[in-house]
Design a protein around this motif. Structure first.
Motif, PDB file in Angstrom:
ATOM      1  N   ASP A 188      -2.904  -1.585  -2.594  1.00 13.41           N
ATOM      2  CA  ASP A 188      -3.640  -1.227  -2.749  1.00 13.41           C
ATOM      3  C   ASP A 188      -3.045   0.594  -3.125  1.00 13.41           C
ATOM      4  OD1 ASP A 188      -5.934   0.567  -1.658  1.00 13.41           O
ATOM      5  OD2 ASP A 188      -5.823  -0.472  -0.033  1.00 13.41           O
ATOM      6  N   TYR A 196      -9.674  -0.662   1.024  1.00 13.16           N
ATOM      7  CA  TYR A 196      -9.582  -1.242   0.525  1.00 13.16           C
ATOM      8  C   TYR A 196      -8.862  -2.539   1.037  1.00 13.16           C
ATOM      9  CZ  TYR A 196      -8.716  -4.968  -3.191  1.00 13.16           C
ATOM     10  OH  TYR A 196      -7.993  -6.344  -4.237  1.00 13.16           O
ATOM     11  N   ARG A 201      -6.689  -2.227  -6.055  1.00 15.68           N
ATOM     12  CA  ARG A 201      -7.315  -0.969  -6.485  1.00 15.68           C
ATOM     13  C   ARG A 201      -6.153  -0.245  -6.719  1.00 15.68           C
ATOM     14  NH1 ARG A 201      -9.843   2.711  -2.211  1.00 15.68           N
ATOM     15  NH2 ARG A 201      -7.930   2.852  -1.087  1.00 15.68           N
ATOM     16  N   ALA A 229      -6.339   3.709   3.354  1.00 19.86           N
ATOM     17  CA  ALA A 229      -6.119   2.394   2.686  1.00 19.86           C
ATOM     18  C   ALA A 229      -7.696   1.471   2.677  1.00 19.86           C
ATOM     19  CB  ALA A 229      -5.147   1.226   2.974  1.00 19.86           C
ATOM     20  N   THR A 234       0.986  -1.629  -0.102  1.00 23.58           N
ATOM     21  CA  THR A 234       0.078  -0.225   0.423  1.00 23.58           C
ATOM     22  C   THR A 234       0.928   1.180   0.115  1.00 23.58           C
ATOM     23  OG1 THR A 234      -2.156   1.258   1.405  1.00 23.58           O
ATOM     24  CG2 THR A 234      -0.311   0.127   2.431  1.00 23.58           C
TER      25      THR A 234
END
Length: 433
Positions: free
Chosen positions: A140, A182, A167, A180, A89
């Motif tokens: 993410d 997702y 994502r 974050a 992320t």
């Protein structure tokens, strides 16, 4: 932080697995996503949920500072046997000089991107060397305004044989920091005790998270793309290979294609006598140590003890990084040593990836694309790429090699066209457009 734990009865396999959690974003006004905030939620999840295995090792990198440190952790995790799950992320930026994606780290700024961020191809290059179907990546991410068109074109592809879910959000409005959410959805579901398939987790997380323009990635196998929860042009699945080297994947071996006469990688030489820096000699900027390691490396390689030689070279590289720092002449030298050892071990994929890294390192040091050492590194990467008999690895490594050839065409014409022709022989669209 590293956690070793035993999983529960819901783990899908009995073999041990590894999870690498990488959360990174710049400190200050350049931050686009609060990446590290999701780590406590993931830390509360049983490690077995992260890997789908009965036993798991979890390695956590929260807002790391140095790209070489991150690369070392990625390389270590990628070398482990069994299933590897990588959770990333953070935010993506585009290097305007080389047109390559970078994952921003804590000290990254627009002016220091090439020196303080993690080149995305470092991650993809290490994962491409793993056995197919043993790697899963969950993303993410948010892309800045320059990186977003590149991402929409398939720039986050991770190669054939790697499962990818995630994502990638477009740049948020000014002074907005995304969360974050997702990846947090994954953690929330796992903490309930449920263990759905990652494809189902992805569908749920995509349905709960935004923004509407986000790109949702869902590739569970090389041939099947799971539908995302949204529809429209911004939600199409991203192929497992970058768009520059997309499917189909023919099963036939790589067809030979005429290429320019590139010089082969230089021979391993034991003595630290004066020679080009791309040979296995002592780094020119550092006095020879009391016990020169090069003869031991040569002896191990000649005896077929390639793992021993590679491990010894890696230790010297770590020492060079510790003493002289990332990007130093000494660190680049030991990277060259490892690249040539991979050639001697008849591992052209790893050798190509390492020589490409050498070229990137020299360019990042400010060496010109026409410098002899830079050209030699790219020529050797290209030469090793041509030796690859695995079409999937050839496709995965072609993206970085093509980017290098655009910047470092070399002294013999036709190198870039040779990549184009070989990719066409593989039934793969060329990245030269």
């Amino acid at each position: 932080m590293v956690i070793n734990a035993q999983g529960n009865d819901e783990a899908r396999t009995a073999d041990p697995g590894t999870a690498l959690l990488l959360a990174a974003a710049p400190v200050g006004k350049g931050c686009l996503i609060d990446a590290a905030a999701v780590l406590p939620a993931l830390a509360a999840v049983p490690p077995s949920a992260l890997t789908g295995t009965a036993a798991a090792t979890v390695v956590e990198l929260a807002d790391p500072l140095d790209p070489q440190t991150v690369l070392t952790r990625i390389r270590t995790a990628a070398a482990l046997p069994g299933q590897l799950h990588v959770y990333v992320t953070g935010q993506l930026h585009l290097d305007h000089r080389q047109h390559l994606l970078h994952l921003a780290l804590a000290r990254t700024t627009p002016s220091t991107l090439r020196y303080t961020a993690l080149p995305w191809h470092w991650l993809t290059g290490e994962l491409a060397l793993r056995r197919p179907h043993t790697t899963t990546v969950v993303l993410d991410l948010v892309a800045d305004a320059d990186a977003w068109p590149h991402v929409r074109g398939g720039g986050v592809g991770l190669g054939h044989g790697i499962r990818v879910f995630g994502r990638v959000s477009p740049p948020p409005p000014r002074r907005t920091v995304l969360t974050a959410d997702y990846l947090r959805t994954y953690a929330d579901i796992w903490r309930t005790g449920a263990r759905p398939h990652l494809a189902r987790l992805h569908e749920t997380a995509a349905g709960r998270s935004g923004p509407a323009e986000a790109l949702f990635v869902a590739m569970d196998t090389p041939v099947r793309a799971f539908p995302t929860a949204r529809t429209g042009p911004a939600t199409a699945p991203v192929p497992t290979a970058p768009a520059a080297v997309a499917v189909p994947h023919p099963a036939a071996p790589v067809a030979p294609v005429p290429v320019p006469q590139l010089p082969p990688a230089p021979p391993l030489v034991p003595a630290p006598a004066p020679a080009p820096r791309t040979r296995l000699t002592a780094p020119p900027a550092e006095p020879a140590p009391a016990e020169d390691p090069h003869p031991a490396l040569l002896a191990a390689a000649r005896a077929g003890r390639h793992a021993e030689a590679a491990a010894l070279a890696a230790r010297w590289e770590d020492e060079a990084l510790r003493v002289h720092g990332a990007g130093s002449a000494q660190a680049v030298h030991w990277l060259e040593v490892r690249a040539d050892l991979a050639r001697l071990a008849q591992d052209p994929g790893r050798s190509c990836a390492l020589w490409s890294e050498v070229a990137q390192g020299r360019l990042a040091r400010g060496e010109a694309p026409t410098d002899e050492d830079v050209e030699a590194a790219v020529d050797r990467a290209h030469h090793q790429w041509e030796q690859l008999g695995d079409p999937d690895r050839a496709r995965a490594l072609a993206v970085v090699l093509t980017a290098l050839r655009r910047q470092v065409p070399g002294r013999r014409p036709g190198a870039l066209d040779a990549i184009h022709r070989r990719l066409e022989a593989l039934g793969t669209p060329s990245p030269l457009g």
